[in-house]
Design an enzyme around this catalytic site. Structure first.
Site, PDB file in Angstrom:
ATOM      1  N   LYS A  69       0.842  -1.217   0.000  1.00 28.76           N
ATOM      2  CA  LYS A  69       0.000   0.000   0.000  1.00 28.76           C
ATOM      3  C   LYS A  69       0.870   1.257   0.000  1.00 28.76           C
ATOM      4  O   LYS A  69       0.657   2.159  -0.795  1.00 28.76           O
ATOM      5  CB  LYS A  69      -0.894   0.010   1.251  1.00 28.76           C
ATOM      6  CG  LYS A  69      -1.574   1.346   1.491  1.00 28.76           C
ATOM      7  CD  LYS A  69      -2.453   1.346   2.718  1.00 28.76           C
ATOM      8  CE  LYS A  69      -1.762   1.661   4.014  1.00 28.76           C
ATOM      9  NZ  LYS A  69      -1.414   3.083   4.230  1.00 28.76           N
ATOM     10  N   ASN A  70       1.847   1.300   0.892  1.00 32.09           N
ATOM     11  CA  ASN A  70       2.603   2.536   1.062  1.00 32.09           C
ATOM     12  C   ASN A  70       3.596   2.780  -0.065  1.00 32.09           C
ATOM     13  O   ASN A  70       4.239   3.828  -0.107  1.00 32.09           O
ATOM     14  CB  ASN A  70       3.288   2.556   2.438  1.00 32.09           C
ATOM     15  CG  ASN A  70       2.260   2.684   3.548  1.00 32.09           C
ATOM     16  OD1 ASN A  70       1.104   3.000   3.271  1.00 32.09           O
ATOM     17  ND2 ASN A  70       2.671   2.420   4.781  1.00 32.09           N
ATOM     18  N   ASP A 116      -5.479   8.575   9.229  1.00 35.82           N
ATOM     19  CA  ASP A 116      -5.598   7.767  10.435  1.00 35.82           C
ATOM     20  C   ASP A 116      -5.774   8.618  11.674  1.00 35.82           C
ATOM     21  O   ASP A 116      -5.312   9.744  11.743  1.00 35.82           O
ATOM     22  CB  ASP A 116      -4.339   6.921  10.615  1.00 35.82           C
ATOM     23  CG  ASP A 116      -4.209   5.914   9.522  1.00 35.82           C
ATOM     24  OD1 ASP A 116      -5.084   5.065   9.425  1.00 35.82           O
ATOM     25  OD2 ASP A 116      -3.228   6.006   8.761  1.00 35.82           O
TER      26      ASP A 116
HETATM   27  N1  EPU Z   1       6.199  14.387  10.940  1.00 35.49           N
HETATM   28  C1  EPU Z   1       6.310  15.703  11.299  1.00 35.49           C
HETATM   29  N2  EPU Z   1       6.366  16.635  10.304  1.00 35.49           N
HETATM   30  C2  EPU Z   1       6.313  16.293   8.988  1.00 35.49           C
HETATM   31  C3  EPU Z   1       6.207  14.916   8.630  1.00 35.49           C
HETATM   32  C4  EPU Z   1       6.141  13.982   9.636  1.00 35.49           C
HETATM   33  O1  EPU Z   1       6.354  16.048  12.474  1.00 35.49           O
HETATM   34  O2  EPU Z   1       6.390  17.186   8.138  1.00 35.49           O
HETATM   35  C5  EPU Z   1       6.141  13.384  12.009  1.00 35.49           C
HETATM   36  C6  EPU Z   1       4.813  12.634  11.989  1.00 35.49           C
HETATM   37  O3  EPU Z   1       3.827  13.358  12.680  1.00 35.49           O
HETATM   38  C7  EPU Z   1       5.177  11.355  12.653  1.00 35.49           C
HETATM   39  C8  EPU Z   1       6.597  11.089  12.147  1.00 35.49           C
HETATM   40  O4  EPU Z   1       7.097  12.365  11.743  1.00 35.49           O
HETATM   41  O5  EPU Z   1       5.201  11.530  14.027  1.00 35.49           O
HETATM   42  C9  EPU Z   1       6.703  10.093  11.008  1.00 35.49           C
HETATM   43  O6  EPU Z   1       5.953  10.541   9.889  1.00 35.49           O
HETATM   44  P1  EPU Z   1       6.268  10.120   8.386  1.00 35.49           P
HETATM   45  O7  EPU Z   1       6.215  11.358   7.561  1.00 35.49           O
HETATM   46  O8  EPU Z   1       7.512   9.306   8.355  1.00 35.49           O
HETATM   47  O9  EPU Z   1       5.035   9.179   8.058  1.00 35.49           O
HETATM   48  P2  EPU Z   1       3.994   9.286   6.894  1.00 35.49           P
HETATM   49  O10 EPU Z   1       4.660   9.520   5.599  1.00 35.49           O
HETATM   50  O11 EPU Z   1       2.896  10.201   7.307  1.00 35.49           O
HETATM   51  C10 EPU Z   1       4.109   6.723   6.370  1.00 35.49           C
HETATM   52  C11 EPU Z   1       3.147   5.598   6.231  1.00 35.49           C
HETATM   53  C12 EPU Z   1       2.589   5.178   7.576  1.00 35.49           C
HETATM   54  C13 EPU Z   1       3.766   4.800   8.475  1.00 35.49           C
HETATM   55  C14 EPU Z   1       4.774   5.957   8.545  1.00 35.49           C
HETATM   56  C15 EPU Z   1       6.008   5.631   9.338  1.00 35.49           C
HETATM   57  C16 EPU Z   1       2.147   5.977   4.080  1.00 35.49           C
HETATM   58  C17 EPU Z   1       0.930   6.285   3.313  1.00 35.49           C
HETATM   59  N3  EPU Z   1       2.025   6.003   5.391  1.00 35.49           N
HETATM   60  O12 EPU Z   1       3.382   7.817   6.931  1.00 35.49           O
HETATM   61  O13 EPU Z   1       1.792   4.018   7.350  1.00 35.49           O
HETATM   62  O14 EPU Z   1       3.271   4.494   9.746  1.00 35.49           O
HETATM   63  O15 EPU Z   1       5.178   6.321   7.213  1.00 35.49           O
HETATM   64  O16 EPU Z   1       6.694   4.579   8.775  1.00 35.49           O
HETATM   65  O17 EPU Z   1       3.192   5.670   3.518  1.00 35.49           O
HETATM   66  C18 EPU Z   1      -0.133   2.644   7.477  1.00 35.49           C
HETATM   67  O18 EPU Z   1       0.270   2.056   6.488  1.00 35.49           O
HETATM   68  O19 EPU Z   1      -1.117   2.251   8.148  1.00 35.49           O
HETATM   69  C19 EPU Z   1       0.548   3.877   7.894  1.00 35.49           C
HETATM   70  C20 EPU Z   1       0.002   4.721   8.736  1.00 35.49           C
END
Ligand code: EPU
Length: 421
Positions: free
Chosen positions: A25-26, A119
Site C-alpha cells: 500500500k505505502n 488515520d
Molecule cells: N512528521 C512531522 N512533520 C512532517 C512529517 C512527519 O512532524 O512534516 C512526524 C509525523 O507526525 C510522525 C513522524 O514524523 O510523528 C513520522 O511521519 P512520516 O512522515 O515518516 O510518516 P507518513 O509519511 O505520514 C508513512 C506511512 C505510515 C507509516 C509511517 C512511518 C504511508 C501512506 N504512510 O506515513 O503508514 O506508519 O510512514 O513509517 O506511507 C499505514 O500504512 O497504516 C501507515 C500509517
C-alpha cells in the site's frame, strides 16, 4: 471494491499453509502520485485491491487522468495537462494524498492540496514537507482549508530533514526530479517503499542515486520531455506480511508467507525469533513456525530499518498472550495506542504510560466486540481474535479494507475462521 463494516473471527487452532502477500500500500500510493510527473500511459502491476488505491485513483481522476483496473493491473493515462488540485472530499479520507504536492509542483509550478486527514493517531504535521519544498523555491499560503504551493522555478538545494519522514522524503524527491541542478536530501527515509519510488522515477528518466540510503542525490531534469511514462511492479507489502507472521505467533502453527521479502523486515524477524518463533526465508518467501508459547520481549518503533511503527500493534497483541512482561515504546506517533483499550476488552493486561505500553501476558484472550481505530490496529484485533476463546467482532472494519486485500480470505486459506459483514 471491498465493502464491509464488521469482521467476525472465531477463535480456533493453529494456522497452517501458504498465504500470499499483496503489493505494498505505502508504495503503490506514491507510485500512482509519481505518474503525475509526465504525460503518457503507465501500467502498474501487483496493485492491491484496497480502498486507499481507489481513493488515490479518484484523486488522479480529479486531476484529469484516466485510471482503469484489470485484476492486479492498474493502467493510468496521464494527459498533457493536469489540474493541480487535490480536493478536500478525497484528501480528508486519506493522508497519503499529500504526496501529490511534489509532482504537481514539478509538473505545473503549483499545487492546491486540502489539508490532510487520514488515520486517527495524534497530530501529524507536514512542516518538514513545507520546509524542504521552501528550500527548493516553493512558496506557501494556507487559506480555507487548502495549502496553495507555488514556484516560479524549482531550484536544486541541500535539504537536511530533521527526522527521516517518509512522506516528506517522497514529496521532496518528486519535486527535485524536475528542479534545476542538484538536490541532496540528507537524513532521508530509507524505507523499501522509497527505494521502489526511486526505481520508478529513474525508469521515467529521473536521475536519482542513493536509493535506500539516508542521502539521496537528485540531478534534476529541467525539461518536461525528459520524463516519460513507464511500467512497474509494486514491491510486496512488508506490513501485510508481518500481520500473517504475527498471526501464527499468536495462534501457533506453521505458515509460508509467499512473496514476502525477508530483507525488508529483518529486524522484525529477529524479534519474532527472540520471542520463540522459528523463521527462515528463501526466494519464495518467509517460512515461520510457532510450536510453543511465546516469550515476552521489549521493543521500540523506529524509522527503517528499525521495527516499523506499523508492526507494533501486532507485537503488542502477541505479547498480550506471551510468557512474562514486555515493554513496547512508540517513538513515531503520539496517539498510537488506542487499540490497547480494545485488547483490554479481550482480557489483555496492558498499561500505557505516555509512549510506553507495559504488557503482562495472560493465558488466553477472550473474544469480544471491539472497534478498529485504524488499519493496523484493526488487523491486530483480527489476529487477536484468531487465538481468543469464542467470537470476536471487529466493528469499523472498513479501516482494514484501506490497507488489506481480502484479509478474511487470506486468513481462511491458512485455517482461520474469519468472515465479513
Ligand atoms: N512528521 C512531522 N512533520 C512532517 C512529517 C512527519 O512532524 O512534516 C512526524 C509525523 O507526525 C510522525 C513522524 O514524523 O510523528 C513520522 O511521519 P512520516 O512522515 O515518516 O510518516 P507518513 O509519511 O505520514 C508513512 C506511512 C505510515 C507509516 C509511517 C512511518 C504511508 C501512506 N504512510 O506515513 O503508514 O506508519 O510512514 O513509517 O506511507 C499505514 O500504512 O497504516 C501507515 C500509517
Amino acid at each position: 471494491m471491498q465493502s464491509f463494516t464488521h469482521i467476525t473471527v472465531e477463535g480456533g487452532g493453529p494456522l497452517e499453509g501458504t498465504v500470499p502477500v499483496g503489493g505494498a500500500k505505502n508504495s503503490v500510493l506514491k507510485l500512482m502520485a509519481a505518474t503525475l510527473l509526465a504525460e503518457g500511459r503507465y501500467v502498474l502491476s501487483n496493485v492491491p485491491r484496497i480502498t486507499d488505491v481507489d481513493l488515490m485513483s479518484e484523486l488522479l481522476r480529479a486531476t484529469g487522468c484516466t485510471v482503469a483496473r484489470d485484476g492486479l493491473l492498474l493502467t493510468i493515462d496521464v494527459p498533457s495537462e493536469i489540474e493541480p488540485v487535490a480536493p478536500y472530499e478525497i484528501v480528508e479520507q486519506f493522508r497519503a494524498s499529500i504526496v501529490v504536492m511534489g509532482p504537481m509542483l514539478a509538473r505545473c509550478g503549483e499545487a492546491r492540496v486540502a489539508l490532510p486527514g487520514g488515520d486517527d493517531f495524534g497530530p501529524r504535521p507536514i512542516d518538514m514537507h513545507v520546509r524542504g519544498l521552501q528550500e527548493l523555491g516553493v512558496e506557501f499560503e494556507t487559506a480555507h482549508g487548502y495549502i496553495h504551493a507555488r514556484t516560479g522555478n524549482l531550484q536544486g538545494a541541500r535539504v537536511l530533514l530533521e527526522f527521516p519522514s517518509v512522506g516528506a522524503t517522497e514529496n521532496l524527491l518528486m519535486a527535485a526530479v524536475r528542479a534545476k541542478g542538484i538536490t541532496v536530501i540528507d537524513n532521508a527515509a530509507r524505507e523499501p517503499e522509497i527505494a521502489d519510488l526511486c526505481e520508478l522515477l529513474n525508469k521515467m528518466g529521473a536521475r536519482i542515486v542513493g536509493a535506500g540510503s539516508s542521502t539521496l542525490t537528485i540531478d534534476g531534469v529541467d525539461s518536461t520531455d525528459a520524463l516519460h511514462a513507464a511500467t512497474h511492479t509494486v514491491i510486496p507489502d512488508r506490513i501485510e506480511a508481518a500481520t500473517y507472521l504475527c498471526a501464527v505467533g499468536i495462534s501457533g502453527g506453521e505458515i509460508t508467507v509467499a512473496g514476502a521479502r525477508h530483507e525488508h523486515m529483518t529486524m522484525l524477524c529477529q524479534k519474532l525469533g527472540e520471542m520463540g518463533m522459528r523463521i527462515s526465508h528463501d526466494r519464495e518467501g518467509i517460512w515461520a513456525l510457532a510450536n510453543r508459547r511465546m516469550m515476552s520481549t521489549d521493543c521500540q518503533s523506529l524509522p527503517y530499518p528499525g521495527i516499523a511503527t506499523d508492526f507494533k500493534p501486532f507485537l503488542v497483541t502477541m505479547l498480550a498472550s506471551s510468557d512474562g512482561v514486555g515493554i513496547v515504546t512508540e517513538n513515531l506517533f503520539s496517539g498510537r495506542f488506542r487499540y490497547v483499550d480494545e485488547l483490554r476488552r479481550m482480557g489483555a493486561d496492558i498499561r500505557t504510560d505516555s509512549h510506553h505500553a507495559i504488557i503482562r501476558g495472560v493465558g488466553k484472550l477472550s473474544g469480544a466486540p471491539v472497534r478498529a481505530h485504524d488499519i493496523r490496529a484493526g488487523a491486530a484485533l483480527v489476529i487477536a481474535g484468531l487465538a481468543a476463546e469464542g467470537e470476536t467482532v471487529v466493528s469499523d472494519a472498513e479501516h482494514i479494507a484501506r490497507g488489506y486485500d481480502d484479509i478474511a480470505g487470506k486468513l481462511n486459506g491458512i485455517g482461520g475462521k474469519v468472515s465479513y459483514r
